[in-house]
Design an enzyme around this catalytic site. Structure first.
Site, mmCIF file in Angstrom:
data_model
loop_
_atom_site.group_PDB
_atom_site.id
_atom_site.type_symbol
_atom_site.label_atom_id
_atom_site.label_comp_id
_atom_site.label_asym_id
_atom_site.label_seq_id
_atom_site.Cartn_x
_atom_site.Cartn_y
_atom_site.Cartn_z
ATOM 1 N N HIS B 379 17.451 -9.984 -28.874
ATOM 2 C CA HIS B 379 16.236 -9.557 -27.987
ATOM 3 C C HIS B 379 16.494 -9.751 -26.724
ATOM 4 O O HIS B 379 15.973 -9.123 -25.803
ATOM 5 C CB HIS B 379 15.152 -10.362 -28.714
ATOM 6 C CG HIS B 379 13.613 -9.473 -28.423
ATOM 7 N ND1 HIS B 379 13.625 -8.410 -27.396
ATOM 8 C CD2 HIS B 379 12.707 -9.290 -29.213
ATOM 9 C CE1 HIS B 379 12.490 -8.167 -27.627
ATOM 10 N NE2 HIS B 379 11.824 -8.418 -28.457
ATOM 11 N N ASP B 383 15.334 -4.354 -26.704
ATOM 12 C CA ASP B 383 14.005 -4.517 -27.350
ATOM 13 C C ASP B 383 13.730 -3.774 -28.640
ATOM 14 O O ASP B 383 14.688 -3.129 -29.101
ATOM 15 C CB ASP B 383 12.865 -4.072 -26.284
ATOM 16 C CG ASP B 383 12.811 -4.983 -25.002
ATOM 17 O OD1 ASP B 383 13.036 -4.185 -24.050
ATOM 18 O OD2 ASP B 383 13.152 -6.013 -24.868
#
Lengths: 330, 406
Positions: B379, B383
């Site tokens: 992450h 995203d």
């Protein structure tokens, strides 16, 4: 460097006999149709031309007579090499071989020698059915006074046959029919391999396969497959059953801890049982990490049908399975 | 055959008993059921009856003597029998036969213990020899052979485990589960370190979806004979999945990336790693430029590196330069799992099994061969939305695999 000379097993046997006959007048060969016809499998082809009828003797169709004559010739100083067309026919010559050849040196207190070689094709695989396909070497190995040899390669065949001819005792020399056409490196000069010395055909660490005659080759193929699965196979070819080089086998089993004995002859009462027992009795016992496994022919007469004939004797896959069973780890 | 008379255990908490009085004397005839003596426990007085008929041969403890439970306190047998002059030590399982009792006294405790369990142990000769040489009690070794037969490998492990930590002298009485210790070293150590670093530094998010593999199965069966003829290998789903992944990576360059310090490195080359299980570990050989290879080349290359991996003959170069990894557990009954990213890559695809499931198609429930896809991504690098788009691309490519051939 020249490439090593290759001969077939059959040519190696013939070359050995010819070389011995050239240097030793006492050596001669006899058997059914071994002259012009060259023997049932062509082993003696061409020998009549070189050595003549006196030394390449065609005989009547009587194995008893052939063996009897050979015993007599041997005891009077000759060195006969007898060819029996099929090892199954030893049954007809059994009295001469078992009761005369094997016993005479002993019963005459060593005054008579019996330097006789009985060459004979054994084994299945040619579609020759039940009376021409047996492996009866264990019968002969049971008789005190006989030496029993089962070479698996052309090289071994030539060297061991020379040793057999030089030996002053009767030797039964089993040649596997399917090996006759197999090729291998064979030196041109005459050489002798010791009777009673096993050969390590492949080195390995996980399991020992003791294999005789054609089974040596099946075991070698199986070993290649097993290697792919990480199982390292050592293959011992005893080459001579009597005398048997148990030391080499024991040393191998001490190294690997596991053993599969494989022969073409029927398992029940086969020579594999003898080998297995000798291992169990030896110092190798304390190194065994699995029960000794025997693989042999099924208890049936060798079938004529080629599929059934194949099914009756151990195949490469059977050896692979037996090894896997033996190296079993859960 | 002399029969021992024991100090009876008359309550759960009773550990000793006190002899109050004997009702018979040495040499007296006793019958089964006759009262022999009176015993005082911590709670009550009780009369102890004889279990056998014969002569009371021996009384070891007189009035007021305190005796542990199960202790031999006397013998009943035939008048001529010989019994020990002193009482055998307390032994719950000790023999009741006088002759055996005599023999046992000569033997040490250890020998007796081994005999009591020894008959049931199955062990190969070499296992027995090594156990003896190393003074390992076979009964404590877990046999992995047929029917629990202890093999050489089991003993060797026991020897190794003992050298790591001495085996407890009374393992039967402990309640701790048995275990053996394997040192974390070599490949295991590398995997352990890398997985820990990856899991601890990269915030993992795992997305999962399912792809309908009907068309992939068609493509595979169509191409199978051709590719087998070309390469000598059978085309497997792995190669088709790899092709789809490589194609999707070429369209989603953000996924084909590495994070180094403050820089995200977008790789222009697509090198797809393939996790291969090997004995005791996992290797990830890399298929270089997978996006530029056709299914035949991928098949050749995948079989080559997988084979080398299993044989332990991979060269360092075969494992270097990966930009994305596929972990396929499709051969197991696994649907969804959360793979850990193979650093410094930014994502990894976990592939589950293909199996028929009811799915809704145009208002009808039909069975379709479905395969789960689990994408773990870092992450820090990307995203959810771009990762989801990438995963969706893979799903769509697998559902319309003919696009892969364009």
């Amino acid at each position: 460097m020249s490439t090593p000379r290759e001969l077939t097993y059959l040519e190696a046997v013939r070359e050995c006999m010819s070389q011995e006959m050239r240097v030793n007048e006492d050596v001669f060969i006899m058997g059914e149709d071994i002259g012009l016809y060259g023997g049932a499998f062509g082993v003696t082809r061409g020998m009549l031309e070189e050595f003549g009828k006196e030394r390449v003797r065609n005989t009547p169709i009587s194995e008893a007579a052939i063996a009897g004559a050979a015993v007599g010739a041997a005891m009077t100083g000759m060195r006969p090499i007898v060819e029996l067309q099929f090892s199954d026919f030893i049954t007809i010559a059994t009295d001469q071989i078992v009761n005369q050849a094997a016993k005479n040196r002993y019963m005459f207190g060593g005054k008579g020698k019996v330097p006789l070689v009985l060459r004979t094709p054994s084994g299945s695989g040619t579609g020759a059915a039940a009376q021409h396909s047996q492996s009866l070497e264990a019968w002969m190995a049971h008789i005190p006074g006989l030496k029993v040899i089962q070479p698996s390669t052309a090289y071994d065949a030539k060297g061991l046959l020379k040793a057999a001819i030089d030996d002053d005792n009767p030797v039964i020399f089993y040649e596997h029919k399917l090996l006759y056409r197999t090729k291998g490196h064979v030196p041109e000069e005459s050489y002798s391999l010791p009777i009673g010395k096993a050969d390590i055909k492949r080195a390995g660490t996980d399991v020992t396969i003791v294999a005789t005659a054609i089974m040596v080759h099946k075991a070698l193929q199986a070993a290649v497959e097993l290697e792919k699965e990480g199982i390292s196979v050592e293959i011992i070819d005893p080459r001579t059953l009597v005398p048997l080089d148990i030391e080499t086998i024991v040393e191998s089993v001490k190294k690997t801890g596991r053993v599969v004995v494989v022969h073409e002859a029927v398992k029940r009462g086969g020579f594999g049982g003898e080998i297995a027992s000798l291992i169990a009795e030896s110092e190798a016992f304390d190194y065994l990490d699995a029960p000794i496994k025997r693989l042999g022919g099924k208890s049936v007469p060798i079938p004529y049908n080629p599929v059934l004939e194949k099914a009756a004797i151990p195949q490469e896959q059977d050896i692979i399975q037996a090894v896997k069973d033996t190296v079993f780890r859960r | 055959m002399a029969t021992a008379v024991f100090m009876p255990k008359l309550s759960m908490t009773m550990e000793t008993g006190t002899v109050i009085q004997w009702f018979k004397q040495e040499g007296d005839l006793v019958r089964e059921g006759d009262v022999l003596l009176e015993v005082l426990t911590d709670k009550i007085n009780i009369e102890v009856e004889s279990y056998s008929t014969g002569t009371l041969l021996k009384i070891y403890y007189g009035p007021d003597q305190v005796v542990p439970v199960n202790q031999v306190i006397g013998y009943v047998g035939e008048a001529s029998e010989v019994v020990p002059d002193i009482a055998p030590s307390a032994e719950p399982h000790s023999s009741t036969e006088a002759t055996e009792v005599q023999n046992e006294q000569k033997e040490n405790h250890e020998t007796r213990e081994r005999e009591s369990v020894g008959q049931k142990i199955r062990a190969t000769p070499v296992a027995r020899r090594i156990a003896k040489d190393n003074e390992i009690d076979l009964s404590l070794v877990n046999g992995t052979g047929p029917n629990g037969r202890v093999q050489k490998v089991d003993i060797e492990q026991a020897v190794a485990a003992r050298s790591a930590k001495p085996i407890s002298t009374q393992p039967e009485t402990t309640t701790e589960p048995r275990s053996r210790k394997v040192k974390v070293e070599g490949m295991r150590k590398v995997i352990a370190e890398r997985m820990a670093v990856s899991a601890n530094t990269a915030p993992h998010v795992t997305l999962s979806t399912e792809a309908d593999m009907s068309q992939v199965m068609e493509v595979r069966s169509t191409l199978l004979p051709t590719i087998e003829k070309m390469t000598g290998h059978r085309l497997s789903y792995t190669e088709i999945i790899m092709k789809a992944v490589a194609t999707a990576l070429s369209r989603h360059p953000k996924v084909n990336a590495s994070l180094k310090d403050d820089v995200i490195e977008l790789h222009e080359t697509i090198n797809v790693g393939l996790a291969v299980a090997v004995t005791d570990g996992l290797l990830v050989p890399v298929i270089k430029q997978a996006d530029r290879k056709g299914l035949a080349d991928l098949t050749t290359e995948t079989k080559r590196v997988a084979g080398l991996a299993r044989d332990g003959r991979l060269l360092p170069d075969d494992m270097r330069g990966g930009t994305f990894t596929i972990s396929n557990l499709g051969m197991y009954a696994i649907d969804v799992f959360t793979p850990i990213i193979n650093q410094p890559e930014s994502a990894i695809l976990g592939v589950g099994r293909i199996h028929e499931k009811p799915v809704g198609v145009n208002g009808q429930i039909v069975l379709r061969p479905m395969m789960s896809l689990s994408l773990s991504f870092d992450h820090r690098v990307m995203d959810g939305a771009p990762a989801a788009a990438f995963l969706q691309e893979i799903k769509e490519l697998l559902e319309s695999p003919y696009h892969l051939l364009a």
